[in-house]
Every structure is written in C-alpha cells, then in structure tokens.
Write an enzyme that holds these catalytic residues in place. Sequence first.
Site, PDB file in Angstrom:
ATOM      1  N   ASN A 113       1.873  -8.852  33.165  1.00 43.97           N
ATOM      2  CA  ASN A 113       2.746  -8.274  34.209  1.00 43.97           C
ATOM      3  C   ASN A 113       3.730  -7.258  33.634  1.00 43.97           C
ATOM      4  O   ASN A 113       3.893  -6.168  34.169  1.00 43.97           O
ATOM      5  CB  ASN A 113       3.493  -9.387  34.948  1.00 43.97           C
ATOM      6  CG  ASN A 113       2.532 -10.321  35.666  1.00 43.97           C
ATOM      7  OD1 ASN A 113       1.326 -10.073  35.690  1.00 43.97           O
ATOM      8  ND2 ASN A 113       3.060 -11.391  36.248  1.00 43.97           N
ATOM      9  N   HIS A 159       6.432  31.838  63.325  1.00 44.65           N
ATOM     10  CA  HIS A 159       5.473  31.426  64.379  1.00 44.65           C
ATOM     11  C   HIS A 159       4.155  32.199  64.253  1.00 44.65           C
ATOM     12  O   HIS A 159       3.480  32.413  65.252  1.00 44.65           O
ATOM     13  CB  HIS A 159       6.055  31.629  65.781  1.00 44.65           C
ATOM     14  CG  HIS A 159       7.443  31.097  65.930  1.00 44.65           C
ATOM     15  ND1 HIS A 159       7.717  29.829  66.377  1.00 44.65           N
ATOM     16  CD2 HIS A 159       8.649  31.666  65.670  1.00 44.65           C
ATOM     17  CE1 HIS A 159       9.028  29.641  66.392  1.00 44.65           C
ATOM     18  NE2 HIS A 159       9.613  30.741  65.966  1.00 44.65           N
ATOM     19  N   SER A 280     -22.395  32.279  51.382  1.00 49.07           N
ATOM     20  CA  SER A 280     -23.016  31.365  52.330  1.00 49.07           C
ATOM     21  C   SER A 280     -24.496  31.238  51.994  1.00 49.07           C
ATOM     22  O   SER A 280     -25.104  32.185  51.503  1.00 49.07           O
ATOM     23  CB  SER A 280     -22.831  31.917  53.740  1.00 49.07           C
ATOM     24  OG  SER A 280     -23.859  31.471  54.585  1.00 49.07           O
ATOM     25  N   LYS A 286     -21.376  36.960  53.355  1.00 53.01           N
ATOM     26  CA  LYS A 286     -20.157  36.166  53.288  1.00 53.01           C
ATOM     27  C   LYS A 286     -19.509  36.127  51.905  1.00 53.01           C
ATOM     28  O   LYS A 286     -20.170  36.145  50.880  1.00 53.01           O
ATOM     29  CB  LYS A 286     -20.419  34.713  53.739  1.00 53.01           C
ATOM     30  CG  LYS A 286     -20.629  34.550  55.207  1.00 53.01           C
ATOM     31  CD  LYS A 286     -19.493  35.054  56.087  1.00 53.01           C
ATOM     32  CE  LYS A 286     -18.283  34.169  56.083  1.00 53.01           C
ATOM     33  NZ  LYS A 286     -18.520  32.901  56.772  1.00 53.01           N
ATOM     34  N   GLU A 293      -9.601  26.758  50.381  1.00 50.01           N
ATOM     35  CA  GLU A 293      -9.829  25.739  51.416  1.00 50.01           C
ATOM     36  C   GLU A 293      -9.805  24.338  50.798  1.00 50.01           C
ATOM     37  O   GLU A 293      -9.311  23.390  51.397  1.00 50.01           O
ATOM     38  CB  GLU A 293     -11.159  25.983  52.122  1.00 50.01           C
ATOM     39  CG  GLU A 293     -11.136  27.240  52.985  1.00 50.01           C
ATOM     40  CD  GLU A 293     -12.529  27.679  53.405  1.00 50.01           C
ATOM     41  OE1 GLU A 293     -13.172  26.943  54.171  1.00 50.01           O
ATOM     42  OE2 GLU A 293     -12.979  28.738  52.951  1.00 50.01           O
ATOM     43  N   LYS A 328      -2.754   1.806  40.458  1.00 51.64           N
ATOM     44  CA  LYS A 328      -3.311   2.804  39.539  1.00 51.64           C
ATOM     45  C   LYS A 328      -4.354   3.694  40.209  1.00 51.64           C
ATOM     46  O   LYS A 328      -4.439   4.886  39.910  1.00 51.64           O
ATOM     47  CB  LYS A 328      -3.901   2.098  38.311  1.00 51.64           C
ATOM     48  CG  LYS A 328      -2.814   1.586  37.377  1.00 51.64           C
ATOM     49  CD  LYS A 328      -3.344   0.662  36.303  1.00 51.64           C
ATOM     50  CE  LYS A 328      -3.667  -0.718  36.804  1.00 51.64           C
ATOM     51  NZ  LYS A 328      -2.525  -1.462  37.385  1.00 51.64           N
TER      52      LYS A 328
HETATM   53  N1  ARG Z   1      -4.838  -5.636  35.750  1.00 51.75           N
HETATM   54  C1  ARG Z   1      -3.601  -6.125  36.228  1.00 51.75           C
HETATM   55  C2  ARG Z   1      -2.837  -4.993  36.940  1.00 51.75           C
HETATM   56  O1  ARG Z   1      -3.181  -3.877  36.736  1.00 51.75           O
HETATM   57  C3  ARG Z   1      -2.768  -6.631  35.104  1.00 51.75           C
HETATM   58  C4  ARG Z   1      -1.810  -7.700  35.465  1.00 51.75           C
HETATM   59  C5  ARG Z   1      -2.489  -8.927  35.897  1.00 51.75           C
HETATM   60  N2  ARG Z   1      -1.589 -10.034  35.861  1.00 51.75           N
HETATM   61  C6  ARG Z   1      -1.958 -11.205  36.290  1.00 51.75           C
HETATM   62  N3  ARG Z   1      -1.084 -12.112  36.133  1.00 51.75           N
HETATM   63  N4  ARG Z   1      -3.072 -11.437  36.875  1.00 51.75           N
HETATM   64  O2  ARG Z   1      -1.926  -5.231  37.699  1.00 51.75           O
END
Ligand code: ARG
Length: 463
Positions: A113, A159, A280, A286, A293, A328
């Site tokens: 953690n 506008h 195109s 084109k 875009e 992530k």
């Molecule tokens: N892969 C987990 C994350 O990215 C790591 C932490 C997981 N911790 C746990 N107590 N299961 O959050």
Amino acid sequence: MTKQEKSWEKRLSGTADELAVEFVESLSYDRRLYKYDIAGSIAHAEMLAERKIITRAEAADIKKGLLEIGEQIAAGKFTFHKTQEDIHMAIESALVAKVGDAGKKLHTGRSRNDQVATDIRLWMRDEIEILLTRMTQLQIALVRQAEKYIDDVMPAYTHLQRAQPATIASYLLSFVEMLARDWSRLKDCRDRLNVCPLGSGAVAGSTLPLDREMTAKNLGFADITYNSIDAVSDRDFCAEFIFCCSLISAHLSRLAEDWILYTSAEFSFIRTDDAYCTSSSMMPQKRNPDMLELIRGKTGAVYGALVAMLTILKAQPSTYNRDLQEDKIHVFAAADTTDACLQMAAAIVSHTAFNTKRIADGLDEGFLDATALAEYLVRKGIPFRQAHGIVGGLVALCEKEDKKKLGDLSIEQFKAACDKIEADVFETLNPKGVCQSYKTAGSAGPDSAKAQIVYWKGKLKEQ
Ligand code: ARG
C-alpha cells in the site's frame, strides 16, 4: 501457468482460480513502474540497514539483486508471471530467488500500500518533467511562428463571427498564454505530490523504528506525509494530474478545431505540410487534417480518464482498497495521450504556414473596423452606447446599399449619421490601421505582439 510461491500461501488454501488471477493482476500495466519500485526498495533497504533492522551486508545484497533485476527488465530479459499480481510482487520474488534470505527481509515495515503510493508519485514526478518540456517545445514553436506574422492581420472571431482585426501573431500567442497556465498548473501538481508516503505501511505505520525522513530524502521528496491512514489511499494527485492533462487537451482541441476550419476551402487561412495530412481512399483530391482531428478526438479519452479517476475515489471507504489499483490505468492513459498530442501539435505548428495574402484579401468582409469607429466617436465626445447605435445604423446602411465596408460610405452619409464625424474618419476605417492603433496592454495589435514575444522568449528560456 507456473506456480509462483506467494507470501500468503500459508493463509489461503489452494491455488487461485484462473479467472481470478487474470482479474486481479496489474502486472500487465504497472510493470512500467519497475524503475521506481526498485529505487524505492533500495532506499527502504538502506534505511533498514541504517536503523540496524537488517545488516549492511543484507542491504548490499538486496541492492545488488535489485539493480540486476532492473537491468534484466530494461533489457526485456525478465519473465513476468501473472500470478505475481503486480510489479512489486514480481520484483520481490525475483529478488528472493536471486539473493535468498536477505531478499525476504526487504518488505520489513512496508506494505504494497505505501509502496505503490510511493512508486506512482516517483513515476509522476518524472512524467510531469517530460510533459513540461513538451509544453515548452510547443510554446517555442508557437512563438517562432508568431515572430513571422507580427504585421499580418486576420479576423478575430467571437461566436465564430468576424469580430475585430487581430495580428496573426497575437492569435498564435493566445495559445502560448493558455499553455503557460497549463505549465504552471502541472508544476504545482508536481510540487504538491512530492511528499513521501513510504513508512506508512499498510495503514497504521509500523512498530519498527523506521526513519521515514531518510527514505524521503534519498528519493528526492521534499517532505514525508504526516498521516499514515490518509497516505496509503491518497490519490488526489492522480485526479489532479489527469485534470491538468484534461485542460491541456481542451486547449489543444481548441487549436485543432480552429486549424481544421482554417484548412477548409471556405477559410483557406493555413496550409500544413503534406507530411501531416492524409488523403481519402476514395476521393483522390482530398487533403485531410486527420492529425488535428485526432488531437481533437483524443480529448475524449483524457476526459474519460478524469471521470474514471474521480469515480474510483468517490465514496471509497477509508483507507486502501483494491479499487485504487485502477488509478494507474487512467493516469497512464491520460499521460500517454497528452504527451502524444503535445508532440503532434508542436510538429504541426512548426510545419504550417498562414496564407497571408488570402487572409488580407478577405479583411474587408465582416465590418471588422466597426468597434474602432464607435471608439472614434467616443474620442469625439459621443457616449459609447450612443456611438454603438450610430455605427450599428451605418453598418445596416452599408448592407442596404450593398456596400461591402464602412469606408465605402461617403462623408455626407457619415455626417448625416453624426455631425461629429470628420474626414479623418477614413483613417480609422481599415483593419490593419485599427490593429496598429490598439492601445491597451495585451491587445491584439503588433506592438503588443512584439512585447509578448520578447516576454515569452525570455521566459521560455528559463523554463
Ligand atoms: N497492485 C496494487 C495496486 O496497484 C498494489 C497494492 C495492493 N495491496 C494490497 N494490499 N492488496 O494498488
């Protein structure tokens, strides 16, 4: 699938369900944190040795092993197993396999953690540096282009209707200013996230005498976090980072939208090199602005990441929950998309030319000098609201008499509308002249553009 030994094997019986293994893993995307995970682990091991929780020799073995693992991963020679769940477990089990018992001591006083919270901060610090550089490069490209168009006038739109004349330089510099806010916002985000959660453990810290200041300092953090319960689940910086990316994307999408319009036959304001256009598959004539875009379209993915991140955080019980693993996915997606769009925008800006002649030829369209005429009347002592009405009437008269511009009216017609108008009015009535007579700081005239260019050249050199 190879069976990997896990530290909780003694607690949980049997092998995990195949589906569960696939579902819980983050290794497929968090492996890009490997360098930071290794740096964090080395700092942690050195601190454990300093505090005599492990021996110097053990710390040295750990460091050596981790560096070797880092090299293996960098060279693509490391075998990842999904059963290891995440990059933290993958590296730790490889370390144990490499250095034996010393490796088993690395996780002392630490949890995944606080480990993952540290890793993302370290990664994000570097990522922000990259994005800041990209933004500076785009700003430099815009300033370089602005220098070429200090005296060229284009219509500024509100506008999407022709409003007032502006130099092309001023228009380009408007994006430099937008990006400057993005730049400092991202820098603030970096400063705020630069605190170290390592040592917070799973949630409540540790009974071991860890030196949190030492690890924080060695990892280049400005401070430690001060509440372990908050520290293990704080992902505010992730939301903030994606928000910064979202505003960058918003700004890039505005530039893209303008330029997509400007490349159309109806505008024909700009031409971008063929290298940044596509054609195109069916229509041979084109020349499409697909890169622009896509910059505009990719904004959707970045906003999506922001909404996803905020939703992950909503009503999450204290403290760490596995929901946070998803952070992530969205942080990486936002960073990668923003990075790619910033690079493409800089390339396009550098390879685009304004059709100054075509723009100049069209300046008589749209009564761009109307506001300047109202201000001419103000200088003659007419209250602005009244001047506004007089000029509005003159524009209507032009339209009625099929006159393209205010300058086509006769002095008699001007005098009939307001007896304060003199022959000098015709000096006011041309977009280029209007541009040159803007007096306010930050206005869209050439003097202001020149001053802005000087300012940005100095500022961007320091960035
Ligand atoms: N892969 C987990 C994350 O990215 C790591 C932490 C997981 N911790 C746990 N107590 N299961 O959050």
